[in-house]
Design a protein around this motif. Structure first.
Motif, mmCIF file in Angstrom:
data_model
loop_
_atom_site.group_PDB
_atom_site.id
_atom_site.type_symbol
_atom_site.label_atom_id
_atom_site.label_comp_id
_atom_site.label_asym_id
_atom_site.label_seq_id
_atom_site.Cartn_x
_atom_site.Cartn_y
_atom_site.Cartn_z
ATOM 1 N N CYS A 1 2.333 11.173 0.335
ATOM 2 C CA CYS A 1 1.733 10.007 -0.325
ATOM 3 C C CYS A 1 0.214 10.188 -0.311
ATOM 4 O O CYS A 1 -0.410 10.268 0.741
ATOM 5 C CB CYS A 1 2.123 8.720 0.394
ATOM 6 N N SER A 2 -0.359 10.276 -1.515
ATOM 7 C CA SER A 2 -1.791 10.555 -1.629
ATOM 8 C C SER A 2 -2.622 9.272 -1.639
ATOM 9 O O SER A 2 -3.827 9.318 -1.834
ATOM 10 C CB SER A 2 -2.051 11.335 -2.920
ATOM 11 N N LYS A 3 -1.949 8.130 -1.497
ATOM 12 C CA LYS A 3 -2.592 6.799 -1.511
ATOM 13 C C LYS A 3 -3.235 6.497 -2.859
ATOM 14 O O LYS A 3 -4.182 5.738 -2.963
ATOM 15 C CB LYS A 3 -3.628 6.659 -0.395
ATOM 16 N N GLY B 1 -2.128 4.792 -5.274
ATOM 17 C CA GLY B 1 -1.955 3.383 -5.646
ATOM 18 C C GLY B 1 -1.270 3.156 -6.980
ATOM 19 O O GLY B 1 -1.169 2.020 -7.438
ATOM 20 N N CYS C 1 1.660 3.031 -7.502
ATOM 21 C CA CYS C 1 2.859 2.221 -7.260
ATOM 22 C C CYS C 1 2.566 0.725 -7.193
ATOM 23 O O CYS C 1 3.483 -0.088 -7.309
ATOM 24 C CB CYS C 1 3.518 2.663 -5.948
ATOM 25 N N ALA D 1 4.533 0.202 -2.062
ATOM 26 C CA ALA D 1 5.022 1.470 -1.499
ATOM 27 C C ALA D 1 3.939 2.160 -0.665
ATOM 28 O O ALA D 1 4.217 2.677 0.424
ATOM 29 C CB ALA D 1 5.486 2.382 -2.634
ATOM 30 N N VAL E 1 7.454 10.547 -4.013
ATOM 31 C CA VAL E 1 7.882 9.913 -2.763
ATOM 32 C C VAL E 1 9.050 8.957 -3.066
ATOM 33 O O VAL E 1 8.886 7.978 -3.803
ATOM 34 C CB VAL E 1 6.714 9.130 -2.110
HETATM 35 S S1 SF4 Z 1 2.372 6.238 -6.166
HETATM 36 FE FE1 SF4 Z 1 2.309 5.093 -4.227
HETATM 37 S S2 SF4 Z 1 3.795 6.156 -2.904
HETATM 38 FE FE2 SF4 Z 1 3.300 7.558 -4.593
HETATM 39 S S3 SF4 Z 1 1.590 8.835 -3.847
HETATM 40 FE FE3 SF4 Z 1 0.683 7.115 -4.958
HETATM 41 S S4 SF4 Z 1 0.291 5.584 -3.335
HETATM 42 FE FE4 SF4 Z 1 1.759 7.053 -2.486
#
Ligand code: SF4
Ligand code: SF4
Length: 367
Positions: free
Chosen positions: A18-20, A22, A24, A41, A83
């Protein structure tokens, strides 16, 4: 350091991926209802990383964060790092239950299914005045919501199958028990065996389910592998009906809500639309549709554990029905019908149906 929990053993790499970013956040229905970043998430993955780093314990303090997830897979669909949050969340809940930490709404759920054949702890299922457990070409498997909460819709579906002269039987069915995995328990083997034995005894080579979650459970869970081994195919009713010609149409404006369990989880987007296009030339899509459909808020135990937030998610979905100018909202899941109908405001004039129920009503009107 040896992993303390199964979720870490199975999903450590994914959680660290998870690259943070965002991405999601905007697509998470729980975030949409609460505006709390800790519940999307990314927030959940950050908490799990802290658990893996030994900075916090996996205990009751985390129930609020980890049980507020409908397992809708909207984040997974939009995650550039791949993820698989719903699978991770289900494993974490299993770990929590093993340690005696479970959301109070689900603490006794496993026991309920030990003592009763359904999640509502009811002992008198609707029999729909039809034969059960007979030899037939098809089994129609209703599912708990269709048996105990949306029986009107189920009756209409069965009337439609009768009109189409489908050779089916109902079963003395019991809960498929797939829902137990959503809230941290394992499938109930006794219920699995009852369903498998009763299906095989009919001689049917195809099971048609009214519930997308039952179809997922029968098709994907190893506990049900005997069905496949014995040559029994399991279809959701939307797949079964796509080649029929119903001979009725409506001039009303119709839209369609993709249930998460049928859409993102099974990839079934086209079949329901093929049927709807045949009966409703004035079909419109909602702003979020197919892979990007908003969740109705019912899944993952959220309706039971966090009813207010579940209602808020359903209301967001219904706003899109209004925006689309639809008079009829169709879907393919009794759980979605149940949650969306309960959330509908009196001033919202559109009606909510399972597609089968709506087609049957059109046929009634045409007679
Ligand atoms: S979409 Fe959400 S879960 Fe996926 S890498 Fe980005 S922050 Fe992490
Ligand atoms: S599965 Fe759905 S509810 Fe759960 S974190 Fe992802 S987007 Fe939110």
């Amino acid at each position: 350091m040896e992993a303390k929990y199964d979720f870490e053993r199975k999903y450590r790499e994914q959680i660290l991926q998870c690259s943070k970013c965002g991405f999601c956040q905007a697509v998470c229905p729980v975030y949409g209802a609460t505006l709390r970043p800790s519940l999307n998430a990314r927030g959940k993955m950050l908490v799990l990383k802290e658990v893996m780093d030994g900075k916090i314990e996996l205990d009751d303090e985390l129930i609020e964060t980890l049980f507020q997830c409908t397992t809708c897979a909207s984040c997974f669909e939009n995650c550039p790092s791949g993820v698989n949050v719903p699978d991770i969340i289900k494993q974490v809940r299993t770990d929590m239950v093993h340690m005696g930490s479970c959301h109070p709404a689900f603490t006794g759920m496993h026991d309920v299914l030990e003592k009763h054949p359904n999640i509502y702890a009811e002992d008198e299922p609707e029999d729909f005045d039809r034969e059960h457990n007979k030899k037939a070409e098809y089994v129609f498997f209703v599912g708990c919501v269709g048996l105990y909460r949306e029986d009107e819709s189920t009756e209409a579906t069965l009337e439609l199958l009768d009109r189409l002269e489908v050779d089916y039987t109902l079963l003395d069915e019991v809960c498929c028990s797939g829902v137990l995995e959503d809230v941290g328990y394992e499938l109930n083997e006794d219920l699995v065996h009852k369903n498998v034995d009763r299906i095989l005894a009919t001689g049917a080579k195809t099971v048609i389910t009214g519930c997308p979650y039952c179809a997922r459970t029968f098709n994907n869970k190893p506990q049900y592998k005997e069905l496949k081994q014995k040559g029994v195919e399991v279809l959701h009713v939307s797949q079964f009906l796509k080649d029929f010609d119903f001979g009725v149409t409506t001039d009303k404006v119709v839209t369609y809500h993709d249930p998460c369990d049928l859409g993102r989880h099974c990839g079934i987007y086209d079949e329901p639309r093929e049927t709807i296009h045949k009966i409703a030339p004035n079909f419109v899509e909602m702003r979020h549709n197919r892979e990007n459909a908003l969740c109705c808020g019912a899944g993952g135990g959220v309706r039971g554990g966090y009813p207010k937030n579940s209602l808020a998610m359903a209301r967001k979905r219904l706003q899109e029905v209004e925006e689309a100018g639809a008079e009829i909202l169709l879907t393919e899941c009794n759980s979605c019908v149940h949650n969306l109908s309960n959330a509908k405001l009196r001033k919202q004039r559109f009606k909510v149906y399972n597609t089968t129920q709506f087609i049957n009503e059109l046929m009634d009107d045409a007679e």
